[in-house]
Design a protein around this motif. Structure first.
Motif, PDB file in Angstrom:
ATOM      1  N   ASP A 280       0.860  -1.177   0.000  1.00 31.29           N
ATOM      2  CA  ASP A 280       0.000   0.000   0.000  1.00 31.29           C
ATOM      3  C   ASP A 280       0.898   1.229   0.000  1.00 31.29           C
ATOM      4  O   ASP A 280       1.279   1.744   1.050  1.00 31.29           O
ATOM      5  N   ASP A 282       1.962   5.067  -2.152  1.00 31.05           N
ATOM      6  CA  ASP A 282       1.472   6.122  -3.032  1.00 31.05           C
ATOM      7  C   ASP A 282       2.505   6.433  -4.104  1.00 31.05           C
ATOM      8  O   ASP A 282       3.711   6.459  -3.839  1.00 31.05           O
ATOM      9  N   GLU A 283       2.010   6.697  -5.314  1.00 28.09           N
ATOM     10  CA  GLU A 283       2.903   7.086  -6.405  1.00 28.09           C
ATOM     11  C   GLU A 283       3.310   8.543  -6.238  1.00 28.09           C
ATOM     12  O   GLU A 283       2.468   9.403  -6.000  1.00 28.09           O
TER      13      GLU A 283
END
Length: 411
Positions: A280, A282-283
């Motif tokens: 999990d 984030d880009e």
């Protein structure tokens, strides 16, 4: 519409298009095949055709369960084609687009398969030069592996080398897909087997994170990051797996593992990853600032922050095609264009005869050095302890060491 390819093959249906040509579902004397028909401008290049024929033996000799076998090379008039085994399945990019990221166990199993295929190719003296999810096929009819992963096969061997002929590109040009280019290629050095390891480690990072470690924004920015930036850690994976990724993304080619070493060490990680869900994470945002063009040879639209990283349409005004082939040619950036913001990018050449970092011999040597250092440290502590005891004893009796416990002088 069906068309003849040479005297033995018939191309029946288009499966996909890429920058180098079109892939067809075809039929040959031994049944269904995949036919990669190269572009007409490539087929009309006599120098390239000569290189194509020279590569025939090497390409036909690649026989490994994790390599899409090349059955034949056809040179017939304006047709230049590779006839390959037909893999019933999909490519890794399609799966990644659908799932965004994979569970670590499945990601590691797929990359280990590809590393095995690269090991066979490198042993035969063949460097792929364009390892990316688009060139990894998943055999949906094969047995399921760890994490439910289908067997992975690497395809498109030799295509990058064929396109990168001396007449079509000079030493000042880069051929490849920006997100997966090793830093030595960005700096204009010749490709070795180590560039495939760097690209494969980038693929593994992408399978785990959902984005590539140095991608995003303009291709020029991507090239600069490969040379000047260090990889950002991925939370939630084992330290051992992260260290493998870091080592294979090393700026110095000699510091990376060999393909066979990478495959073996990845499979050692599989039991520790069983049941672990996808990460999990984030880009990161793409850089909004303007970047130098680096003289892209084939014009394309500026990539937006949410476009797939490294996506460079190769036909003016076109969108990436169904095969999502982003193979492109760009000018090698000058040193001043790559300068600024470097973090830990110094090359570390290996002395002659020194073990390869990360190899079994290197690890054994490191353990021996630690044991020797520990023994020396213990001996020094013992000596210091005895000296301290003597000094304390001297202070207690108030006599100098030369006279303490000596016999009384004669009258």
């Amino acid at each position: 519409m069906a068309r003849k390819i040479g005297s033995r093959y018939t191309a029946n249906q288009i499966l996909g298009r890429g920058s180098a040509g079109t892939v067809w579902l075809g039929e040959g004397p031994e049944g269904p095949v995949a036919i990669k028909l190269l572009r007409e401008d490539l087929a009309s290049d006599q120098e390239l055709v000569g290189r194509f024929v020279q590569e025939r033996t090497a390409l036909l000799g690649l026989d490994h369960p994790n390599v899409v076998a090349v059955r034949d090379l056809v040179v017939d008039g304006n047709d230049l084609a590779l006839v390959m085994d037909l893999v019933r399945g999909t490519d890794l990019r399609t799966r990644l687009d659908r799932e965004r990221r994979l569970a670590p166990e499945a990601a590691v199993a797929i990359v280990a398969d590809v590393a095995d295929g690269l090991a066979a190719a490198h042993a035969a003296g063949v460097v792929h030069r364009d390892v990316k999810p688009e060139n990894v096929l998943l055999d949906m009819q094969g047995p399921l592996g760890p994490g439910g992963a289908h067997p992975a096969l690497l395809t498109d061997f030799g295509v990058a080398k064929l396109i990168d002929s001396p007449r079509r590109t000079r030493a000042t040009k880069i051929i490849g897909t920006p997100d997966y280019l090793a830093p030595e290629l960005v700096e204009g050095l010749p490709p070795t087997a180590a560039v495939d390891i760097y690209a494969l480690a980038t693929v593994l990072y992408e399978l785990l994170a959902g984005f590539t470690p140095f991608g995003g924004g303009h291709p020029g920015a991507v090239l600069r990051r490969h040379v000047t930036e260090t990889v950002v850690p991925l939370p939630g994976i084992t330290d051992e797996l992260w260290q493998l990724i870091v080592q294979c993304l090393a700026k110095a080619p000699a510091s990376r593992l060999r393909a066979s070493e990478l495959a073996a060490r990845l499979r050692e990680q599989v039991p520790m990853l069983t049941g672990m869900p996808p990460l999990d994470v984030d880009e990161p945002d793409a850089e909004p600032a303007e970047e130098p063009s680096y003289d892209a040879v084939v014009p394309g639209e500026r990539a937006t922050a949410r476009e797939r990283r490294g996506s460079v349409p190769l036909v003016p005004g076109a969108k990436p095609d169904s095969n999502r082939d982003t193979h492109t040619s760009m000018r090698v950036p000058a040193p001043d264009e790559l300068a600024g913001g470097a973090r830990g990018t110094a090359r570390a050449p290996r002395a002659a005869g020194a073990p390869r970092p990360g190899s079994a011999r290197h690890r054994a040597q490191t353990r021996r050095r630690r044991l020797v250092l520990g023994a020396v440290t213990a001996a020094l502590l013992a000596v210091v302890g005895v000296g301290a005891w003597l000094a304390t004893s001297d202070a207690d009796d108030g006599q100098p060491p030369a006279t303490r416990n000596s016999a009384p002088a004669s009258p």
